[in-house]
Design a protein around this motif. Structure first.
Motif, PDB file in Angstrom:
ATOM      1  N   TYR A  74       5.295 -25.921  -3.189  1.00 18.75           N
ATOM      2  CA  TYR A  74       6.548 -26.104  -2.956  1.00 18.75           C
ATOM      3  C   TYR A  74       6.753 -26.679  -4.225  1.00 18.75           C
ATOM      4  CZ  TYR A  74       8.243 -23.987   1.349  1.00 18.75           C
ATOM      5  OH  TYR A  74       8.770 -22.931   2.293  1.00 18.75           O
ATOM      6  N   PHE A  75       6.107 -27.700  -4.559  1.00 13.98           N
ATOM      7  CA  PHE A  75       6.415 -28.697  -6.218  1.00 13.98           C
ATOM      8  C   PHE A  75       6.549 -27.597  -6.990  1.00 13.98           C
ATOM      9  CE2 PHE A  75       3.947 -32.482  -4.247  1.00 13.98           C
ATOM     10  CZ  PHE A  75       5.177 -32.988  -3.637  1.00 13.98           C
ATOM     11  N   MET A  77       6.822 -24.261  -7.063  1.00 17.04           N
ATOM     12  CA  MET A  77       7.867 -23.453  -6.715  1.00 17.04           C
ATOM     13  C   MET A  77       9.232 -23.753  -7.210  1.00 17.04           C
ATOM     14  SD  MET A  77      10.534 -22.896  -4.272  1.00 17.04           S
ATOM     15  CE  MET A  77      10.024 -23.458  -2.695  1.00 17.04           C
ATOM     16  N   VAL A  78       9.628 -25.212  -6.919  1.00 15.59           N
ATOM     17  CA  VAL A  78      11.251 -25.554  -7.202  1.00 15.59           C
ATOM     18  C   VAL A  78      11.110 -25.831  -8.755  1.00 15.59           C
ATOM     19  CG1 VAL A  78      11.479 -26.588  -4.800  1.00 15.59           C
ATOM     20  CG2 VAL A  78      10.296 -27.778  -6.601  1.00 15.59           C
ATOM     21  N   PHE A  79       9.924 -25.966  -9.296  1.00 13.39           N
ATOM     22  CA  PHE A  79      10.144 -26.305 -10.694  1.00 13.39           C
ATOM     23  C   PHE A  79      10.224 -24.871 -11.463  1.00 13.39           C
ATOM     24  CE2 PHE A  79       7.690 -26.274 -14.861  1.00 13.39           C
ATOM     25  CZ  PHE A  79       8.552 -27.295 -15.507  1.00 13.39           C
ATOM     26  N   LYS A  80       9.201 -23.951 -11.041  1.00 13.53           N
ATOM     27  CA  LYS A  80       9.381 -22.859 -11.855  1.00 13.53           C
ATOM     28  C   LYS A  80      10.632 -22.091 -11.654  1.00 13.53           C
ATOM     29  CE  LYS A  80       4.981 -22.546 -12.919  1.00 13.53           C
ATOM     30  NZ  LYS A  80       4.591 -22.367 -14.419  1.00 13.53           N
ATOM     31  N   ARG A  81      11.373 -22.088 -10.640  1.00 15.10           N
ATOM     32  CA  ARG A  81      12.562 -21.381 -10.571  1.00 15.10           C
ATOM     33  C   ARG A  81      13.690 -22.116 -11.219  1.00 15.10           C
ATOM     34  NH1 ARG A  81      14.013 -23.396  -3.984  1.00 15.10           N
ATOM     35  NH2 ARG A  81      15.017 -25.366  -4.724  1.00 15.10           N
ATOM     36  N   ASP A  82      13.298 -23.245 -11.602  1.00 16.51           N
ATOM     37  CA  ASP A  82      14.478 -24.155 -12.164  1.00 16.51           C
ATOM     38  C   ASP A  82      13.806 -25.090 -13.282  1.00 16.51           C
ATOM     39  OD1 ASP A  82      17.107 -25.275 -12.848  1.00 16.51           O
ATOM     40  OD2 ASP A  82      17.038 -26.540 -11.124  1.00 16.51           O
ATOM     41  N   PRO A  83      13.055 -24.666 -14.220  1.00 18.86           N
ATOM     42  CA  PRO A  83      12.361 -25.735 -15.250  1.00 18.86           C
ATOM     43  C   PRO A  83      13.514 -26.571 -15.625  1.00 18.86           C
ATOM     44  CG  PRO A  83      11.695 -23.511 -15.623  1.00 18.86           C
ATOM     45  CD  PRO A  83      12.881 -23.390 -14.766  1.00 18.86           C
ATOM     46  N   ASP A 100       0.657 -21.664  -9.247  1.00 19.29           N
ATOM     47  CA  ASP A 100       0.816 -21.906  -8.004  1.00 19.29           C
ATOM     48  C   ASP A 100       0.134 -23.002  -7.617  1.00 19.29           C
ATOM     49  OD1 ASP A 100      -2.008 -21.532  -7.750  1.00 19.29           O
ATOM     50  OD2 ASP A 100      -1.652 -19.261  -7.783  1.00 19.29           O
ATOM     51  N   GLY A 101       0.204 -23.449  -6.283  1.00 18.02           N
ATOM     52  CA  GLY A 101       0.042 -24.664  -5.632  1.00 18.02           C
ATOM     53  C   GLY A 101      -1.711 -24.774  -5.581  1.00 18.02           C
ATOM     54  N   SER A 102      -2.460 -23.595  -5.523  1.00 15.99           N
ATOM     55  CA  SER A 102      -3.917 -23.642  -5.583  1.00 15.99           C
ATOM     56  C   SER A 102      -4.195 -24.177  -7.114  1.00 15.99           C
ATOM     57  CB  SER A 102      -4.438 -22.242  -5.457  1.00 15.99           C
ATOM     58  OG  SER A 102      -5.827 -22.271  -5.530  1.00 15.99           O
ATOM     59  N   GLU A 103      -3.834 -23.748  -8.212  1.00 17.92           N
ATOM     60  CA  GLU A 103      -4.177 -24.118  -9.346  1.00 17.92           C
ATOM     61  C   GLU A 103      -3.633 -25.546  -9.581  1.00 17.92           C
ATOM     62  OE1 GLU A 103      -2.658 -21.794 -12.746  1.00 17.92           O
ATOM     63  OE2 GLU A 103      -3.379 -19.966 -11.691  1.00 17.92           O
TER      64      GLU A 103
END
Length: 289
Positions: A74-75, A77-83, A100-103
């Protein structure tokens, strides 16, 4: 909560580590001030404090497992959709380079004792079970701030909103409550500039909330500290806005001029409402604030 949290963040962003002179001249709650060095952050736009709080709130709403893996996802995701600007430069670069979260979890070095885990913890405090609040705040802190200061500051920030939302005591006794739950000198009044440590940001926020019975004075006082004031204001307003005994007298202009793009005011309102509905459905409580 999320709107006032974002107002504290956006208003404070204009004054982060600026001079006492600038704070004295412009900290009157009549407009969002353009930071003299951070031209990329427009007046009225929130920063990482609010964006990461959204990640926390949206994971709570999803009711997925509260795990390192889901938090990291989620950290990202929210950044990637709205840097957006506002993150520490290294962390911003880190987020741009992973997918992604795994990376995220493979590459993160969570030894920080700064305020990143505390600034995003307030939505956790809406959970009705105090031990779950502590558990969830601890887990999310360890993703990025697996230190004593990182965990304790995040736990205290989450318990601040929990204390007010569930009417556990008077505003003046907030520090006493925190001292019974989290190590720290929470009853000692904070004075002077706020540095980068998470413990310091929460400590200053507690002092501001205990000192005033209305949101406008709390916000103005947070900025007057100087230093990392956007984080202090974010934590303080998120918690204080949950209290029935603290007047919400934030000037209308700060609501009107808060950003309202894809993830601005209307989106924050929607997530705030969904969070309260989720808690009501899950726990049978009538949560209206």
């Amino acid at each position: 909560m999320l709107i006032e949290l974002a107002i504290g963040d956006a208003y404070g962003a204009g004054f982060e580590y600026t001079s006492k002179r600038i704070v004295k001249e412009h900290n009157h709650l009549t407009y969002y001030f353009q930071h003299p060095r951070h031209a990329s952050i427009k007046p009225g736009y929130y920063t990482d404090d609010t964006q990461m709080s959204l990640a926390i709130a949206e994971l709570l709403i999803s009711q997925k497992e509260w795990s390192f893996e889901n938090l990291a996802e989620y950290f990202v995701m929210v950044f990637k959709r709205d840097p957006r600007e506002g993150y520490a430069s290294r962390f911003y670069q880190f987020l741009t380079e992973i997918n992604d979260g795994s990376e995220f979890l493979k590459a993160i070095q969570p030894q920080s004792d700064k305020s990143g885990a505390a600034m995003r913890a307030a939505p956790i405090g809406l959970l009705p079970n105090e031990q779950q609040v502590i558990e969830y705040a601890t887990i999310q802190a360890k993703v990025t701030h697996n230190t004593i200061g990182g965990v304790n500051s995040a736990t205290a920030a989450a318990l601040m909103s929990h204390y007010f939302f569930y009417n556990l005591g008077k505003r003046e006794h907030l520090g006493e409550y925190l001292e019974s739950k989290v190590p720290g000198e929470w009853t000692k009044p904070w004075k002077g500039k706020v540095g980068h440590l998470g413990i310091d940001s929460v400590h200053a926020a507690v002092s501001a909330v205990e000192s005033f019975d209305n949101l406008a004075n709390i916000l103005e006082h947070c900025i007057n500290y100087t230093g990392d004031v956007d984080t202090v204001a974010t934590i303080a307003l998120a918690a204080a806005s949950c209290s029935e005994s603290i007047e919400n007298n934030i000037p209308k202009i700060l609501y009107d001029d808060l950003e309202n793009g894809s993830y601005g005011l209307d989106y924050l309102l929607s997530i705030n409402d969904q969070l309260l509905v989720m808690l009501k459905d899950k726990h049978g409580n009538c949560l209206e604030r």
